[in-house]
Design an enzyme around this catalytic site. Structure first.
Site, mmCIF file in Angstrom:
data_model
loop_
_atom_site.group_PDB
_atom_site.id
_atom_site.type_symbol
_atom_site.label_atom_id
_atom_site.label_comp_id
_atom_site.label_asym_id
_atom_site.label_seq_id
_atom_site.Cartn_x
_atom_site.Cartn_y
_atom_site.Cartn_z
ATOM 1 N N HIS A 120 0.855 -1.185 0.000
ATOM 2 C CA HIS A 120 0.000 0.000 0.000
ATOM 3 C C HIS A 120 0.897 1.243 0.000
ATOM 4 O O HIS A 120 2.078 1.168 0.362
ATOM 5 C CB HIS A 120 -0.908 0.004 1.222
ATOM 6 C CG HIS A 120 -2.023 -0.979 1.135
ATOM 7 N ND1 HIS A 120 -2.525 -1.648 2.227
ATOM 8 C CD2 HIS A 120 -2.744 -1.417 0.077
ATOM 9 C CE1 HIS A 120 -3.507 -2.438 1.839
ATOM 10 N NE2 HIS A 120 -3.650 -2.324 0.547
ATOM 11 N N THR A 167 2.677 -5.244 -8.150
ATOM 12 C CA THR A 167 1.710 -4.298 -8.670
ATOM 13 C C THR A 167 2.424 -3.005 -9.054
ATOM 14 O O THR A 167 3.434 -2.639 -8.458
ATOM 15 C CB THR A 167 0.607 -4.028 -7.631
ATOM 16 O OG1 THR A 167 1.201 -3.702 -6.377
ATOM 17 C CG2 THR A 167 -0.299 -5.232 -7.472
ATOM 18 N N GLY A 168 1.901 -2.341 -10.067
ATOM 19 C CA GLY A 168 2.383 -1.106 -10.669
ATOM 20 C C GLY A 168 3.537 -0.357 -10.054
ATOM 21 O O GLY A 168 4.701 -0.642 -10.322
ATOM 22 N N THR A 169 3.219 0.623 -9.238
ATOM 23 C CA THR A 169 4.228 1.514 -8.677
ATOM 24 C C THR A 169 5.192 0.771 -7.762
ATOM 25 O O THR A 169 6.393 1.048 -7.765
ATOM 26 C CB THR A 169 3.557 2.660 -7.886
ATOM 27 O OG1 THR A 169 2.599 3.289 -8.736
ATOM 28 C CG2 THR A 169 4.563 3.681 -7.418
ATOM 29 N N THR A 170 4.696 -0.187 -7.016
ATOM 30 C CA THR A 170 5.561 -0.958 -6.122
ATOM 31 C C THR A 170 6.648 -1.663 -6.928
ATOM 32 O O THR A 170 7.835 -1.603 -6.581
ATOM 33 C CB THR A 170 4.743 -1.979 -5.308
ATOM 34 O OG1 THR A 170 3.738 -1.293 -4.568
ATOM 35 C CG2 THR A 170 5.629 -2.764 -4.356
ATOM 36 N N SER A 215 -1.617 -1.305 -11.315
ATOM 37 C CA SER A 215 -1.713 -0.817 -9.944
ATOM 38 C C SER A 215 -2.811 -1.600 -9.233
ATOM 39 O O SER A 215 -3.788 -2.026 -9.863
ATOM 40 C CB SER A 215 -2.062 0.674 -9.984
ATOM 41 O OG SER A 215 -2.365 1.150 -8.704
ATOM 42 N N GLY A 216 -2.680 -1.783 -7.934
ATOM 43 C CA GLY A 216 -3.667 -2.541 -7.164
ATOM 44 C C GLY A 216 -5.103 -2.103 -7.397
ATOM 45 O O GLY A 216 -5.962 -2.912 -7.746
ATOM 46 N N ASP A 245 -4.053 -6.399 -8.061
ATOM 47 C CA ASP A 245 -4.257 -7.434 -7.037
ATOM 48 C C ASP A 245 -4.983 -8.630 -7.647
ATOM 49 O O ASP A 245 -4.654 -9.783 -7.368
ATOM 50 C CB ASP A 245 -5.077 -6.891 -5.859
ATOM 51 C CG ASP A 245 -4.386 -5.757 -5.118
ATOM 52 O OD1 ASP A 245 -3.156 -5.755 -5.048
ATOM 53 O OD2 ASP A 245 -5.104 -4.868 -4.612
ATOM 54 N N ASP A 297 -1.176 -1.623 4.785
ATOM 55 C CA ASP A 297 -1.289 -0.536 5.759
ATOM 56 C C ASP A 297 -2.559 -0.758 6.576
ATOM 57 O O ASP A 297 -3.653 -0.486 6.098
ATOM 58 C CB ASP A 297 -1.343 0.804 5.027
ATOM 59 C CG ASP A 297 -1.442 1.990 5.974
ATOM 60 O OD1 ASP A 297 -1.539 1.784 7.203
ATOM 61 O OD2 ASP A 297 -1.432 3.124 5.481
ATOM 62 N N HIS A 335 -10.003 -0.045 -2.548
ATOM 63 C CA HIS A 335 -10.035 -1.345 -3.242
ATOM 64 C C HIS A 335 -9.897 -2.510 -2.256
ATOM 65 O O HIS A 335 -9.407 -3.574 -2.605
ATOM 66 C CB HIS A 335 -8.970 -1.398 -4.343
ATOM 67 C CG HIS A 335 -7.554 -1.379 -3.844
ATOM 68 N ND1 HIS A 335 -6.995 -0.303 -3.232
ATOM 69 C CD2 HIS A 335 -6.599 -2.330 -3.878
ATOM 70 C CE1 HIS A 335 -5.752 -0.582 -2.898
ATOM 71 N NE2 HIS A 335 -5.475 -1.809 -3.279
ATOM 72 N N ASP A 341 -10.723 -6.087 -3.276
ATOM 73 C CA ASP A 341 -9.702 -6.748 -4.097
ATOM 74 C C ASP A 341 -8.598 -7.330 -3.223
ATOM 75 O O ASP A 341 -8.103 -8.428 -3.466
ATOM 76 C CB ASP A 341 -9.087 -5.767 -5.103
ATOM 77 C CG ASP A 341 -10.087 -5.235 -6.092
ATOM 78 O OD1 ASP A 341 -11.080 -5.939 -6.364
ATOM 79 O OD2 ASP A 341 -9.891 -4.113 -6.585
ATOM 80 N N ARG A 345 -7.671 -14.108 0.354
ATOM 81 C CA ARG A 345 -8.473 -15.337 0.385
ATOM 82 C C ARG A 345 -7.936 -16.367 -0.592
ATOM 83 O O ARG A 345 -7.759 -17.532 -0.246
ATOM 84 C CB ARG A 345 -9.939 -15.018 0.070
ATOM 85 C CG ARG A 345 -10.847 -16.249 0.148
ATOM 86 C CD ARG A 345 -12.288 -15.930 -0.229
ATOM 87 N NE ARG A 345 -12.439 -15.343 -1.546
ATOM 88 C CZ ARG A 345 -12.391 -16.042 -2.691
ATOM 89 N NH1 ARG A 345 -12.182 -17.334 -2.664
ATOM 90 N NH2 ARG A 345 -12.549 -15.442 -3.848
#
Length: 123
Positions: A10, A36-39, A56-57, A62, A82, A89, A92, A98
């Site tokens: 996050h 995911t994207g920016t990460t 991105s998430g 995700d 976080d 989201h 997601d 899960r």
């Protein structure tokens, strides 16, 4: 044997996961990384590691990683979430957690758990 490791964080946790990846660069370099994207982009730049970037998430990243889990293509998820900030989201995120549980995928939600998982890969 190389594992496929998904790296997700996050917004408030991105500096923490980047720092963790830089610290564990030597071990992570022996595995296939995605995120995911920016990460993914931040980790790739800071740690000089190839990280395949999904969306991105909030835009479906995700869910893309969740689909890879369901297809048997993800071995480990490192997800620095976080817990103190509401996420738009959130459904997601819960779906990803899960599906990881359904398919018995190790998932770290914080640095302490990520440290335990990375130690198991050092050998």
């Amino acid at each position: 044997m190389a594992k496929t490791i998904a790296l997700i964080a996050h917004d408030n946790m991105k500096p923490t996961i980047v720092e963790w990846c830089v610290k564990n660069r030597e071990v992570l370099a022996r595995h296939f990384l995605c995120g995911t994207g920016t990460t993914a982009a931040r980790i790739s730049e800071a740690a000089n590691l190839p990280v395949h970037a999904y969306l991105s998430g909030p835009l479906g990243g995700d869910q893309q990683i969740g689909a890879r889990v369901a297809n048997g293509e993800i071995d480990i998820i490192i997800f620095f979430s976080d817990p103190l900030t509401a996420m738009p989201h959130d459904p997601d995120v819960k779906a990803l957690l899960r599906i990881a549980q359904v398919y018995d995928i190790p998932i770290a939600n914080n640095k302490a758990t990520a440290d335990c998982i990375i130690k198991s890969l050092e050998g």
